[in-house]
Design a protein around this motif. Structure first.
Motif, PDB file in Angstrom:
ATOM      1  N   ILE A 255      93.449 -60.059  -2.085  1.00  0.00           N
ATOM      2  CA  ILE A 255      94.771 -59.944  -1.466  1.00  0.00           C
ATOM      3  C   ILE A 255      95.029 -61.198  -0.632  1.00  0.00           C
ATOM      4  O   ILE A 255      94.281 -61.491   0.312  1.00  0.00           O
ATOM      5  CB  ILE A 255      94.863 -58.701  -0.554  1.00  0.00           C
ATOM      6  N   ASP A 256      96.086 -61.937  -0.975  1.00  0.00           N
ATOM      7  CA  ASP A 256      96.392 -63.117  -0.159  1.00  0.00           C
ATOM      8  C   ASP A 256      97.309 -62.711   0.992  1.00  0.00           C
ATOM      9  O   ASP A 256      97.850 -61.605   1.041  1.00  0.00           O
ATOM     10  CB  ASP A 256      96.994 -64.241  -1.001  1.00  0.00           C
ATOM     11  N   TRP A 257      97.496 -63.647   1.934  1.00  0.00           N
ATOM     12  CA  TRP A 257      98.260 -63.314   3.138  1.00  0.00           C
ATOM     13  C   TRP A 257      99.717 -63.008   2.823  1.00  0.00           C
ATOM     14  O   TRP A 257     100.356 -62.214   3.512  1.00  0.00           O
ATOM     15  CB  TRP A 257      98.140 -64.433   4.171  1.00  0.00           C
TER      16      TRP A 257
ATOM     17  N   GLY B   4      93.699 -40.638   3.511  1.00  0.00           N
ATOM     18  CA  GLY B   4      92.406 -40.557   2.840  1.00  0.00           C
ATOM     19  C   GLY B   4      91.849 -41.873   2.345  1.00  0.00           C
ATOM     20  O   GLY B   4      90.682 -41.947   1.968  1.00  0.00           O
ATOM     21  N   GLY B   5      92.660 -42.945   2.336  1.00  0.00           N
ATOM     22  CA  GLY B   5      92.209 -44.225   1.825  1.00  0.00           C
ATOM     23  C   GLY B   5      92.131 -44.236   0.307  1.00  0.00           C
ATOM     24  O   GLY B   5      92.292 -43.206  -0.350  1.00  0.00           O
ATOM     25  N   GLY B   6      91.916 -45.416  -0.255  1.00  0.00           N
ATOM     26  CA  GLY B   6      91.823 -45.536  -1.700  1.00  0.00           C
ATOM     27  C   GLY B   6      91.201 -46.851  -2.104  1.00  0.00           C
ATOM     28  O   GLY B   6      91.202 -47.827  -1.346  1.00  0.00           O
ATOM     29  N   HIS B   7      90.666 -46.906  -3.311  1.00  0.00           N
ATOM     30  CA  HIS B   7      90.004 -48.101  -3.827  1.00  0.00           C
ATOM     31  C   HIS B   7      91.039 -49.147  -4.232  1.00  0.00           C
ATOM     32  O   HIS B   7      91.992 -48.835  -4.947  1.00  0.00           O
ATOM     33  CB  HIS B   7      89.138 -47.724  -5.032  1.00  0.00           C
ATOM     34  N   ALA B   8      90.865 -50.369  -3.769  1.00  0.00           N
ATOM     35  CA  ALA B   8      91.736 -51.501  -4.109  1.00  0.00           C
ATOM     36  C   ALA B   8      93.180 -51.271  -3.658  1.00  0.00           C
ATOM     37  O   ALA B   8      94.117 -51.738  -4.290  1.00  0.00           O
ATOM     38  CB  ALA B   8      91.685 -51.796  -5.608  1.00  0.00           C
ATOM     39  N   GLU B   9      93.337 -50.578  -2.539  1.00  0.00           N
ATOM     40  CA  GLU B   9      94.674 -50.263  -2.019  1.00  0.00           C
ATOM     41  C   GLU B   9      94.765 -50.497  -0.517  1.00  0.00           C
ATOM     42  O   GLU B   9      95.590 -49.898   0.168  1.00  0.00           O
ATOM     43  CB  GLU B   9      95.017 -48.800  -2.341  1.00  0.00           C
ATOM     44  N   ALA B  10      93.933 -51.398  -0.006  1.00  0.00           N
ATOM     45  CA  ALA B  10      93.844 -51.566   1.444  1.00  0.00           C
ATOM     46  C   ALA B  10      95.162 -52.006   2.055  1.00  0.00           C
ATOM     47  O   ALA B  10      95.558 -51.506   3.127  1.00  0.00           O
ATOM     48  CB  ALA B  10      92.748 -52.573   1.786  1.00  0.00           C
TER      49      ALA B  10
END
Length: 231
Positions: free
Chosen positions: A87-89, A132-138
């Motif tokens: 993820i870039d800025w 709950g959070g998620g993978h590759a979804e920060a």
């Protein structure tokens, strides 16, 4: 009887379009803000919700033409699966500008009038990923989590003036935001949901209508129409 005016962002498709249809069916006059035409809305304005000047000017125009906005529903957004290291800025900033900034811009424009009138309802769409959070979804989850903090803080600030602020945290929803090959559409995932299916946008819209019309006892709440994805 005066017309009830509802503002919906992200009104051109998905959850936003379903909200427009649901409220219009209940007798509301709907104004849709979106980059694309909101064909189901009574009044459509092309707006980038991340631009505070555009949002403010559009809302002033809507209130001149339609009347005071009694309900503001913020559903504009976008989604992407990207590992945090990739993820870039620019992507971080865009997620925050659209999701958090879009809600802030609407609230800053509609809240003063609601406070003067002593009533109003604001509903912001967040996500179960903020809980709950998620993978590759920060970046998406972080922006949506910030919306939850905003909702709860504004609820405290505006409640004395009779203005309610609530949120919706849907799970994976059957809209164009989820591509055909999205992992959230895989049968192996859908079968893990207690409801055994994705949430329909019309169901999220029903929850929004409940918060706007019936839940006069609720403020600062986050409802989760998510097919049991987060319990």
């Amino acid at each position: 009887m005066r017309e009830r005016v509802a503002l919906v962002t992200g009104a051109a498709s998905g959850i936003g379009a379903a909200m427009v249809r649901e409220l219009a069916g209940r007798g509301w006059t709907t104004a849709g803000l979106d980059l694309a035409p909101a064909e189901d809305a009574h009044h459509s304005v092309g707006v980038d919700v991340a631009d505070p000047a555009q949002v403010s000017a559009s809302i002033r125009r809507i209130e001149r033409e339609l009347g005071p906005i009694e309900a503001a529903l913020c559903a504009a957004g976008h989604y992407a699966l990207v590992p945090v290291s990739d993820i870039d800025w620019g992507e971080w900033r865009r997620m925050l500008r659209v999701h958090l900034g879009g809600v802030v811009n609407v609230c800053k424009a509609v809240a003063p009038g609601m406070v003067v009138r002593g009533e109003g309802s604001i509903v912001a769409v967040t996500s179960d990923l903020a809980i709950g959070g998620g993978h590759a979804e920060a970046h998406y989850a972080a922006a949506k989590g910030a919306v939850i903090g905003l909702v709860r803080s504004l609820a405290v600030e505006l409640a004395p003036a009779g203005v309610r602020v609530n949120g919706l945290a849907p799970g994976p929803t059957d809209t164009p935001l989820l591509s055909a090959n999205s992992p959230w559409r895989r049968p192996s995932y859908v079968q893990t949901l207690p409801a055994g299916r994705l949430t329909a946008p019309e169901e999220v819209a029903l929850a929004a209508a409940f918060l706007v019309e019936d839940a006069t006892f609720c403020t600062g709440e986050i409802l989760s129409p998510n097919a049991g994805a987060v319990i």
